[in-house]
Scaffold this motif. Structure first.
Motif, mmCIF file in Angstrom:
data_model
loop_
_atom_site.group_PDB
_atom_site.id
_atom_site.type_symbol
_atom_site.label_atom_id
_atom_site.label_comp_id
_atom_site.label_asym_id
_atom_site.label_seq_id
_atom_site.Cartn_x
_atom_site.Cartn_y
_atom_site.Cartn_z
ATOM 1 N N THR A 125 0.423 -2.221 14.228
ATOM 2 C CA THR A 125 -0.110 -2.150 14.884
ATOM 3 C C THR A 125 -1.762 -3.350 13.455
ATOM 4 O O THR A 125 -1.841 -2.136 12.850
ATOM 5 N N PHE A 126 -1.865 -4.392 13.708
ATOM 6 C CA PHE A 126 -2.642 -5.133 12.826
ATOM 7 C C PHE A 126 -4.420 -5.050 13.753
ATOM 8 O O PHE A 126 -4.027 -5.303 14.588
ATOM 9 N N ASN A 127 -5.109 -4.618 12.653
ATOM 10 C CA ASN A 127 -6.951 -5.118 13.182
ATOM 11 C C ASN A 127 -7.170 -4.124 14.374
ATOM 12 O O ASN A 127 -7.777 -4.416 15.103
ATOM 13 N N ASN A 128 -6.320 -2.726 15.087
ATOM 14 C CA ASN A 128 -6.345 -2.400 16.352
ATOM 15 C C ASN A 128 -6.715 -2.944 17.498
ATOM 16 O O ASN A 128 -6.158 -2.315 17.966
ATOM 17 N N GLN A 129 -6.056 -4.253 17.234
ATOM 18 C CA GLN A 129 -5.207 -4.816 18.124
ATOM 19 C C GLN A 129 -3.608 -5.731 19.021
ATOM 20 O O GLN A 129 -3.625 -5.256 19.781
ATOM 21 N N ILE A 130 -3.347 -5.371 17.535
ATOM 22 C CA ILE A 130 -2.038 -6.536 17.731
ATOM 23 C C ILE A 130 -1.442 -5.734 17.058
ATOM 24 O O ILE A 130 -1.354 -5.533 15.815
ATOM 25 N N THR A 131 -0.380 -4.884 18.120
ATOM 26 C CA THR A 131 0.815 -4.115 17.976
ATOM 27 C C THR A 131 2.272 -5.132 18.289
ATOM 28 O O THR A 131 2.618 -5.255 19.189
ATOM 29 N N VAL A 132 3.299 -5.207 17.244
ATOM 30 C CA VAL A 132 4.686 -5.367 17.341
ATOM 31 C C VAL A 132 5.502 -4.758 16.469
ATOM 32 O O VAL A 132 5.016 -4.049 16.094
ATOM 33 N N LEU A 153 -5.327 -10.591 8.805
ATOM 34 C CA LEU A 153 -3.684 -9.296 9.522
ATOM 35 C C LEU A 153 -3.963 -7.934 8.769
ATOM 36 O O LEU A 153 -3.314 -7.850 7.761
ATOM 37 N N ILE A 154 -5.081 -7.330 8.609
ATOM 38 C CA ILE A 154 -5.163 -5.741 8.599
ATOM 39 C C ILE A 154 -4.515 -5.016 8.573
ATOM 40 O O ILE A 154 -4.276 -4.834 10.350
ATOM 41 N N LEU A 155 -3.326 -4.071 8.218
ATOM 42 C CA LEU A 155 -2.265 -3.057 9.465
ATOM 43 C C LEU A 155 -3.751 -1.458 9.234
ATOM 44 O O LEU A 155 -3.972 -1.444 8.574
ATOM 45 N N THR A 156 -3.759 -0.942 10.287
ATOM 46 C CA THR A 156 -3.867 -0.221 10.839
ATOM 47 C C THR A 156 -3.237 0.762 11.605
ATOM 48 O O THR A 156 -3.852 2.147 11.834
ATOM 49 N N GLY A 157 -2.018 0.934 11.503
ATOM 50 C CA GLY A 157 -1.086 1.595 12.167
ATOM 51 C C GLY A 157 0.497 1.982 12.209
ATOM 52 O O GLY A 157 0.581 0.378 12.273
ATOM 53 N N SER A 158 0.817 2.390 12.702
ATOM 54 C CA SER A 158 2.085 2.382 12.947
ATOM 55 C C SER A 158 3.093 4.225 13.552
ATOM 56 O O SER A 158 2.262 4.937 13.746
ATOM 57 N N ILE A 204 13.357 1.901 2.554
ATOM 58 C CA ILE A 204 14.236 1.629 1.754
ATOM 59 C C ILE A 204 14.018 1.034 0.561
ATOM 60 O O ILE A 204 14.505 -0.804 0.878
ATOM 61 N N PRO A 205 14.121 0.723 -0.736
ATOM 62 C CA PRO A 205 13.289 1.524 -1.579
ATOM 63 C C PRO A 205 12.324 2.300 -1.031
ATOM 64 O O PRO A 205 11.694 1.278 -0.257
ATOM 65 N N SER A 206 11.584 3.361 -2.025
ATOM 66 C CA SER A 206 10.368 4.436 -1.446
ATOM 67 C C SER A 206 9.591 3.600 -1.673
ATOM 68 O O SER A 206 8.763 3.609 -1.295
ATOM 69 N N ASN A 207 9.500 2.297 -2.677
ATOM 70 C CA ASN A 207 7.238 1.794 -2.674
ATOM 71 C C ASN A 207 8.048 0.580 -2.013
ATOM 72 O O ASN A 207 7.050 -0.102 -2.218
ATOM 73 N N TYR A 208 8.648 0.713 -1.322
ATOM 74 C CA TYR A 208 8.309 -0.372 0.020
ATOM 75 C C TYR A 208 7.037 0.147 0.973
ATOM 76 O O TYR A 208 6.572 1.080 0.932
ATOM 77 N N LEU A 209 6.151 -0.529 2.058
ATOM 78 C CA LEU A 209 5.996 -0.973 3.009
ATOM 79 C C LEU A 209 6.212 0.410 3.586
ATOM 80 O O LEU A 209 5.359 1.545 4.386
ATOM 81 N N VAL A 210 7.506 -0.306 5.143
ATOM 82 C CA VAL A 210 7.405 0.617 5.511
ATOM 83 C C VAL A 210 9.349 0.388 6.102
ATOM 84 O O VAL A 210 9.474 -1.065 6.384
ATOM 85 N N GLY A 211 9.995 1.558 6.960
ATOM 86 C CA GLY A 211 10.895 1.176 7.708
ATOM 87 C C GLY A 211 10.860 1.069 9.019
ATOM 88 O O GLY A 211 10.432 1.873 9.555
ATOM 89 N N GLU A 233 2.348 -6.574 3.111
ATOM 90 C CA GLU A 233 0.723 -6.394 3.981
ATOM 91 C C GLU A 233 -0.440 -7.234 2.916
ATOM 92 O O GLU A 233 -1.328 -7.270 3.706
ATOM 93 N N ASP A 234 -0.066 -7.718 1.343
ATOM 94 C CA ASP A 234 -1.060 -7.765 0.872
ATOM 95 C C ASP A 234 -1.211 -9.104 1.603
ATOM 96 O O ASP A 234 -2.450 -10.047 1.966
ATOM 97 N N ILE A 235 -0.234 -10.424 1.870
ATOM 98 C CA ILE A 235 -0.179 -11.267 2.248
ATOM 99 C C ILE A 235 -1.052 -11.645 3.751
ATOM 100 O O ILE A 235 -1.312 -12.458 3.399
#
Length: 224
Positions: free
Chosen positions: A102-109, A52-57, A64-71, A44-46
């Motif tokens: 979703t990034f920038n409320n525009q690109i969903t992958v 590209l800013i993460l705005t939703g999922s 796994i592990p729990s300190n990761y961003l998303v699974g 996410e930081d990179i």
């Protein structure tokens, strides 16, 4: 003695032998059947650093592990197989995942598919790629060779796989200079099942044939 009676006796003997001395077959091929693919926080930081800013999922799971961003759940539709002979050796197929970001409320992958793509030339890439199948239908990241794989015949862990921005994704972002940029790491924690070898399949068929022949013989004796 009639022929069908002899066949029935032979079938009974075969079935009895198989029940007493089952055929042992060591499976060396395995198939991914479930699990989680996780992306780390650095990803996410990179991506934020290149706009590209993460705005939703949606439909994601705990990483796994729990300190990761998303699974992302690994789907039963996955057909990725590998061998344990001589270490972890990929054979064929893909690992299918569900969930989108979703990034920038525009690109969903998302609904990512991980598999081998021959001919990839990105530096440090392994030939494996992460493809978006939700909207762009293109390769987003080339994957590096993983750190040592952990496998115990039931669970497969592939840690610290580097995500490298693909030429396709760089062009979509209109920044071709991003090709090959390190964009974080991924990790795969999968449950696997042994794929029966041909000999074991034949053994199962032999048991079935023996049982059918036994049933046929019993019916014949009953009505003769």
């Amino acid at each position: 003695m009639r022929f069908f009676q002899f066949s029935g006796i032979l079938a009974c003997t075969t079935a009895a032998f198989i029940s007493v001395a089952p055929i042992q077959v060591e499976a060396a091929t395995f198939k991914v059947i479930s699990g989680v693919t996780s992306i780390d926080h650095d990803h996410e930081d990179i991506l934020r650093s290149i706009g590209l800013i993460l705005t939703g999922s949606n439909n994601t799971v705990a990483p796994i592990p729990s300190n990761y961003l998303v699974g992302f759940n690994i789907e039963p539709a996955s057909n990725f197989t590998f061998s344990d002979e001589g270490g972890f050796t990929p054979l064929s197929g893909t690992i299918e995942n569900t969930g989108t970001v979703t990034f920038n409320n525009q690109i969903t992958v998302g609904d990512f598919s991980i598999g081998f793509a021959p001919g990839r030339t990105v530096k440090d890439a392994s030939g494996f790629v992460l493809r978006d199948t939700y909207s762009l239908n293109t390769i987003l990241f080339d994957l590096s060779l993983p750190e040592p794989v952990v496998f115990d015949n039931q669970n497969l862990t592939i840690p610290d796989v580097k995500l490298l921005v693909s030429p396709e994704f760089a062009n979509i972002l209109q920044k071709p200079e991003l090709t090959g940029l390190f964009a974080g790491t991924a990790r795969i924690d999968a449950e696997v099942a042994a794929v029966p070898e041909p000999d074991s399949v034949l053994a199962v068929l032999a048991v079935g044939a023996a049982l059918l022949a036994t049933r046929f013989y019993t019916r014949k004796v009953k009505y003769t």
